[in-house]
Design a protein around this motif. Structure first.
Motif, short mmCIF file in Angstrom:
data_model
loop_
_atom_site.label_atom_id
_atom_site.label_comp_id
_atom_site.label_asym_id
_atom_site.label_seq_id
_atom_site.Cartn_x
_atom_site.Cartn_y
_atom_site.Cartn_z
N ALA A 1 111.47 56.95 58.88
CA ALA A 1 110.77 56.01 59.76
C ALA A 1 109.51 55.46 59.11
N THR A 2 109.17 55.93 57.92
CA THR A 2 108.00 55.42 57.20
C THR A 2 108.19 53.99 56.71
N HIS A 3 109.37 53.43 56.88
CA HIS A 3 109.56 52.02 56.52
C HIS A 3 108.55 51.15 57.26
N ALA A 4 108.21 51.55 58.49
CA ALA A 4 107.22 50.80 59.26
C ALA A 4 105.85 50.86 58.59
N THR A 5 105.47 52.03 58.10
CA THR A 5 104.18 52.18 57.43
C THR A 5 104.16 51.41 56.13
N ALA A 6 105.27 51.43 55.40
CA ALA A 6 105.34 50.66 54.16
C ALA A 6 105.21 49.17 54.43
N GLY A 7 105.86 48.69 55.51
CA GLY A 7 105.75 47.29 55.87
C GLY A 7 104.32 46.92 56.25
N ALA A 8 103.64 47.83 56.95
CA ALA A 8 102.24 47.58 57.32
C ALA A 8 101.36 47.49 56.08
N TYR A 9 101.64 48.33 55.09
CA TYR A 9 100.88 48.27 53.83
C TYR A 9 101.07 46.91 53.15
N ILE A 10 102.31 46.42 53.12
CA ILE A 10 102.56 45.10 52.53
C ILE A 10 101.80 44.02 53.28
N SER B 1 125.41 59.06 61.47
CA SER B 1 124.61 57.86 61.23
C SER B 1 123.78 57.51 62.46
N ALA B 2 124.39 57.65 63.63
CA ALA B 2 123.68 57.32 64.86
C ALA B 2 122.51 58.26 65.11
N SER B 3 122.69 59.55 64.81
CA SER B 3 121.60 60.51 65.00
C SER B 3 120.42 60.18 64.10
N PHE B 4 120.71 59.78 62.87
CA PHE B 4 119.67 59.34 61.93
C PHE B 4 118.91 58.16 62.54
N ALA B 5 119.65 57.23 63.11
CA ALA B 5 119.05 56.02 63.66
C ALA B 5 118.26 56.30 64.94
N VAL B 6 118.74 57.22 65.78
CA VAL B 6 118.01 57.55 67.01
C VAL B 6 116.61 58.05 66.67
N MET B 7 116.51 58.89 65.66
CA MET B 7 115.20 59.41 65.26
C MET B 7 114.31 58.30 64.71
N GLN B 8 114.90 57.38 63.96
CA GLN B 8 114.11 56.24 63.49
C GLN B 8 113.62 55.40 64.66
N PHE B 9 114.47 55.22 65.64
CA PHE B 9 114.09 54.44 66.82
C PHE B 9 112.91 55.09 67.55
N LEU B 10 112.98 56.42 67.74
CA LEU B 10 111.95 57.11 68.49
C LEU B 10 110.64 57.24 67.71
N PHE B 11 110.73 57.43 66.41
CA PHE B 11 109.54 57.78 65.64
C PHE B 11 108.94 56.63 64.83
N SER B 12 109.63 55.53 64.67
CA SER B 12 109.04 54.41 63.92
C SER B 12 107.77 53.88 64.58
N PRO B 13 107.76 53.63 65.90
CA PRO B 13 106.49 53.20 66.52
C PRO B 13 105.41 54.27 66.44
N VAL B 14 105.81 55.54 66.50
CA VAL B 14 104.82 56.62 66.40
C VAL B 14 104.16 56.61 65.03
N LEU B 15 104.99 56.57 63.98
CA LEU B 15 104.43 56.58 62.62
C LEU B 15 103.69 55.28 62.32
N GLY B 16 104.18 54.16 62.85
CA GLY B 16 103.48 52.90 62.65
C GLY B 16 102.11 52.92 63.29
N SER B 17 102.03 53.41 64.53
CA SER B 17 100.74 53.49 65.22
C SER B 17 99.83 54.53 64.58
N LEU B 18 100.41 55.65 64.13
CA LEU B 18 99.61 56.65 63.42
C LEU B 18 99.01 56.06 62.15
#
Length: 399
Positions: A111-120, A49-66
């Motif tokens: 990590a696309t949850h960030a992109t979905a939130g931006a769409y909303i 679970s933690a490994s899943f979350a580490v990747m979300q932590f690192l890549f959510s800002p990347v995908l959000g900014s992208l």
């Protein structure tokens, strides 16, 4: 915008399924692959679970900014395609290391949850943001329902069957998005991608300069660490305390998910009108206080089931906080903000599983000096109270 909105909500739902899908089968899957006891499986479950979350932590800002730079559509579609492939890899994984790699890739795609939130945020009027983020939360809750149900039901047939089903769902949603998703980022709102703002720490600094955001982010972080006690230890707690099997664990999580969907998708908009977004956060925290306190000492499975709808009232907190913060940033920073929020949530998912499963293992061990499998809920209660105090000390003018 109806079909694109449905596609985005389905994407969030499938992201949520990535968490809930493996929860009922995780103890059996780890023992099947690795062997060992239930308490040892809980530790490995925390690592996955933690490994899943580490990747979300690192890549959510990347995908959000992208998504602020390239648009919401390409980010969502590419992530779904990779997600479908990842589920297929996990379906055939024969070692914990391959499962670990699968969870790492899964954390990036989720990590696309960030992109979905931006769409909303793109399609919402300021006064409707909290309610519409509630729809996003309801979609997440629906995934939390379907994931455990699918994991529990199909897991009774084979521990790998849920992964094949999830791969098919991700592929079908990719196909839907390819045909219906329309871009909401325009030349006016497009922001140049900058690596120094795309990493989590750079994004935190950029968003933290906005008045009133830092305090709310702390509230969001403490809430996220506390509330993740459910996915982190529920399957182990229910098996240890009540003797539940995977199907019953999946059903209990489904009840929680359905209740959360109703709270976020329907009840929240009325609570916000009556008590404001700030009031919705405070009331949600109060309901969490009650739920955590009872679950810490409960010994009856039937009482735990009856408590679930009350616990789900705490689901108001996240979308209300999301709406409060979204109204304070510019249109060309919505992806960046959502990326930071997803990263904060992901950081909590790194900390919480390791912490909660360690506490559970300590207090559920047959040789422990004080047997209390519900001890993680006491820890969650303390964290939630600290978050409430931070919110109360935050000036109402910025909340």
């Amino acid at each position: 915008m109806r079909l694109p909105l449905i596609f985005v909500l389905l994407t969030v739902m499938i992201d949520a399924m990535g968490i809930g899908l493996i929860m009922p089968i995780m103890p059996n899957l780890i023992v099947e692959v690795q062997g060992g006891s239930l308490s040892e499986a809980a530790i490995w479950g925390g690592i996955l679970s933690a490994s899943f979350a580490v990747m979300q932590f690192l890549f959510s800002p990347v995908l959000g900014s992208l998504s602020d730079a390239l648009g919401r559509r390409p980010v969502l579609l590419v992530s779904l395609f990779v997600m479908a492939l990842d589920y297929l890899v996990m379906a055939v994984a024969g070692s914990l290391w391959l499962l670990l790699i699968g969870r790492i890739v899964g954390g990036i795609t989720a990590a696309t949850h960030a992109t979905a939130g931006a769409y909303i945020a793109d399609i919402s009027d300021p006064r409707d943001k909290a309610a519409n983020f509630g729809l996003l939360g309801a979609a997440f809750g629906a995934g939390f329902v379907l994931g455990p149900l699918m994991g529990g039901f199909l897991g009774e047939i084979d521990t790998r069957a849920p992964f094949y089903a999830a791969a098919a769902l991700a592929a079908l949603n990719f196909t839907l998005g390819w045909f219906v998703m329309r871009e909401t980022v325009t030349d006016k709102t497009r922001r140049t991608f900058e690596w120094h703002r795309a990493n989590p720490f750079g994004a935190f600094r950029a968003i933290g300069r906005i008045p009133g955001i830092t305090g709310l982010m702390w509230v969001y972080f403490l809430y996220s660490v506390a509330i993740y006690v459910y996915p982190a230890i529920w399957s182990y707690f229910a098996a240890e305390r009540f003797g539940w099997q995977p199907q019953m664990i999946g059903a209990s999580l489904a009840v929680y998910g359905i209740s959360s969907v109703l709270v976020q998708g329907w009840l929240l908009r009325y609570v916000v009108r009556w008590a404001t977004e700030r009031g919705a956060v405070l009331w949600g925290q109060v309901f969490d206080f009650v739920a955590f306190g009872i679950l810490a000492v409960i010994a009856s499975g039937n009482l735990a089931l009856a408590l679930i709808p009350i616990a789900a009232l705490g689901a108001m907190v996240q979308p209300a906080l999301q709406g409060m913060m979204s109204r304070r940033v510019a249109d060309n920073q919505q992806g960046e903000l959502q990326g930071v929020m997803t990263a904060v949530h992901a950081l909590s998912m790194v900390i919480s599983p390791l912490m909660m499963t360690a506490v559970f293992a300590q207090f559920s061990d047959p040789e422990t000096s004080y047997y209390l499998p519900g001890a993680p809920f006491l820890l969650a209660l303390v964290l939630m109270m600290i978050g409430c105090l931070v919110l109360l000390r935050t000036k109402s003018s910025v909340t």
